[in-house]
Design an enzyme around this catalytic site. Sequence first.
Site, PDB file in Angstrom:
ATOM      1  N   GLU A 117     -77.179  50.347 -79.954  1.00 57.73           N
ATOM      2  CA  GLU A 117     -75.929  50.742 -80.624  1.00 57.73           C
ATOM      3  C   GLU A 117     -75.647  49.850 -81.837  1.00 57.73           C
ATOM      4  O   GLU A 117     -74.484  49.655 -82.201  1.00 57.73           O
ATOM      5  CB  GLU A 117     -74.740  50.675 -79.651  1.00 57.73           C
ATOM      6  CG  GLU A 117     -74.909  51.437 -78.358  1.00 57.73           C
ATOM      7  CD  GLU A 117     -74.962  52.954 -78.519  1.00 57.73           C
ATOM      8  OE1 GLU A 117     -74.910  53.442 -79.668  1.00 57.73           O
ATOM      9  OE2 GLU A 117     -75.080  53.633 -77.493  1.00 57.73           O
ATOM     10  N   HIS A 141     -68.525  46.817 -76.681  1.00 56.44           N
ATOM     11  CA  HIS A 141     -68.708  48.112 -76.015  1.00 56.44           C
ATOM     12  C   HIS A 141     -69.061  47.909 -74.551  1.00 56.44           C
ATOM     13  O   HIS A 141     -69.937  47.094 -74.234  1.00 56.44           O
ATOM     14  CB  HIS A 141     -69.826  48.886 -76.724  1.00 56.44           C
ATOM     15  CG  HIS A 141     -70.323  50.078 -75.969  1.00 56.44           C
ATOM     16  ND1 HIS A 141     -69.513  51.145 -75.650  1.00 56.44           N
ATOM     17  CD2 HIS A 141     -71.542  50.380 -75.477  1.00 56.44           C
ATOM     18  CE1 HIS A 141     -70.221  52.047 -74.996  1.00 56.44           C
ATOM     19  NE2 HIS A 141     -71.458  51.608 -74.863  1.00 56.44           N
ATOM     20  N   HIS A 143     -68.789  49.924 -70.254  1.00 58.12           N
ATOM     21  CA  HIS A 143     -68.732  51.160 -69.465  1.00 58.12           C
ATOM     22  C   HIS A 143     -67.743  51.011 -68.308  1.00 58.12           C
ATOM     23  O   HIS A 143     -68.158  50.925 -67.151  1.00 58.12           O
ATOM     24  CB  HIS A 143     -70.140  51.467 -68.911  1.00 58.12           C
ATOM     25  CG  HIS A 143     -71.193  51.681 -69.947  1.00 58.12           C
ATOM     26  ND1 HIS A 143     -72.555  51.683 -69.656  1.00 58.12           N
ATOM     27  CD2 HIS A 143     -71.104  51.908 -71.285  1.00 58.12           C
ATOM     28  CE1 HIS A 143     -73.249  51.905 -70.765  1.00 58.12           C
ATOM     29  NE2 HIS A 143     -72.396  52.024 -71.767  1.00 58.12           N
ATOM     30  N   GLU A 171     -46.555  47.488 -71.446  1.00 59.45           N
ATOM     31  CA  GLU A 171     -46.946  46.693 -72.624  1.00 59.45           C
ATOM     32  C   GLU A 171     -47.995  47.368 -73.515  1.00 59.45           C
ATOM     33  O   GLU A 171     -48.326  46.838 -74.578  1.00 59.45           O
ATOM     34  CB  GLU A 171     -47.424  45.308 -72.177  1.00 59.45           C
ATOM     35  CG  GLU A 171     -46.341  44.595 -71.381  1.00 59.45           C
ATOM     36  CD  GLU A 171     -46.170  43.137 -71.732  1.00 59.45           C
ATOM     37  OE1 GLU A 171     -47.186  42.491 -72.017  1.00 59.45           O
ATOM     38  OE2 GLU A 171     -45.027  42.658 -71.724  1.00 59.45           O
ATOM     39  N   HIS A 212     -68.878  58.111 -71.274  1.00 55.35           N
ATOM     40  CA  HIS A 212     -69.786  57.010 -71.606  1.00 55.35           C
ATOM     41  C   HIS A 212     -69.103  55.637 -71.532  1.00 55.35           C
ATOM     42  O   HIS A 212     -69.505  54.792 -70.747  1.00 55.35           O
ATOM     43  CB  HIS A 212     -70.396  57.256 -72.997  1.00 55.35           C
ATOM     44  CG  HIS A 212     -71.378  56.218 -73.419  1.00 55.35           C
ATOM     45  ND1 HIS A 212     -72.537  56.501 -74.118  1.00 55.35           N
ATOM     46  CD2 HIS A 212     -71.394  54.869 -73.249  1.00 55.35           C
ATOM     47  CE1 HIS A 212     -73.211  55.374 -74.328  1.00 55.35           C
ATOM     48  NE2 HIS A 212     -72.528  54.375 -73.818  1.00 55.35           N
TER      49      HIS A 212
END
Length: 273
Positions: A117, A141, A143, A171, A212
């Site tokens: 990525e 990133h 999962h 919040e 994803h």
Amino acid sequence: MKIIDMKCVKGFMQLAQDSVDKGWHEMNGGNLSYRMTEAEAANVKKECKKPTSDWMEIGGSVPKLGGQFFIVTGTTRFIRNVTRDPANAFGITEIDATGTKYRIWWGLEDGGRPTSEFAPHLRCHEIRMEKTDGANRVIYHCHPPAVIALTFILPLTDKAFTRTLWSAMTECPVIFPEGVGVVKWMVPGKDDIARATQKLMATYNCAIWAHHGVFCAGATFDKAFGLMETVVKSADIALKVMSTGKKVRQTITTDDIKKIAKDFKLTLNEKFL
Ligand code: 2HA
Ligand code: ZN
């Protein structure tokens, strides 16, 4: 200073370990990158003396990042090994002047390459750098199960996800007043999903990839991790409430959200009110 002793490298490793402890990374799932300051990049050059690879294709074009250095996790390498085996699990790369190639200066040993990525990471860095006058340096990133689960039952719109998250925990509007963006299901690791994510990151610090995972941006490791933690916790609460199958008797309403905004002097994304 030795690479491993640099403050940014320590912060990178701490975020990786904290995230593994959260259960957001299976196998080689997820990835992390950090845009170094000029002083940090100068230290890398001084310490390492020369790059350890030739120039290689990024698979996308990020001209505004030309000449910058990034710490980045390796493709097929596990986030849980970032602290156990740093020089194997991640590395430091330089982007060429055109923003289409990179080379490695440190780490990614044994033939490692940056995350699959890398293109979405760099495209997100490029837009967040521009939108924050250079303040944002971290793209992360992972999962997380609750957020992924919600992408099977909520409409895949920025509005549906933003409202669900804002209304699940008080919040949330304070922490992401701009809301969150959603990318429909796409093949990962390609420039198409990178472009779609970059487009959302012009507005948001958080982009959810259907079925994803999540991309978060932040000025510091703490801020990127904290945003992820908040989004994940709120998704977890929303999912738990839905999973009871019981009628929702009360929630945080649009008026309540506006009251929070007034009190905290926030500019909420009007699209979602
Ligand atoms: O395997 O998370 O999106 C790394 C990933 C791909
Ligand atoms: Zn992923």
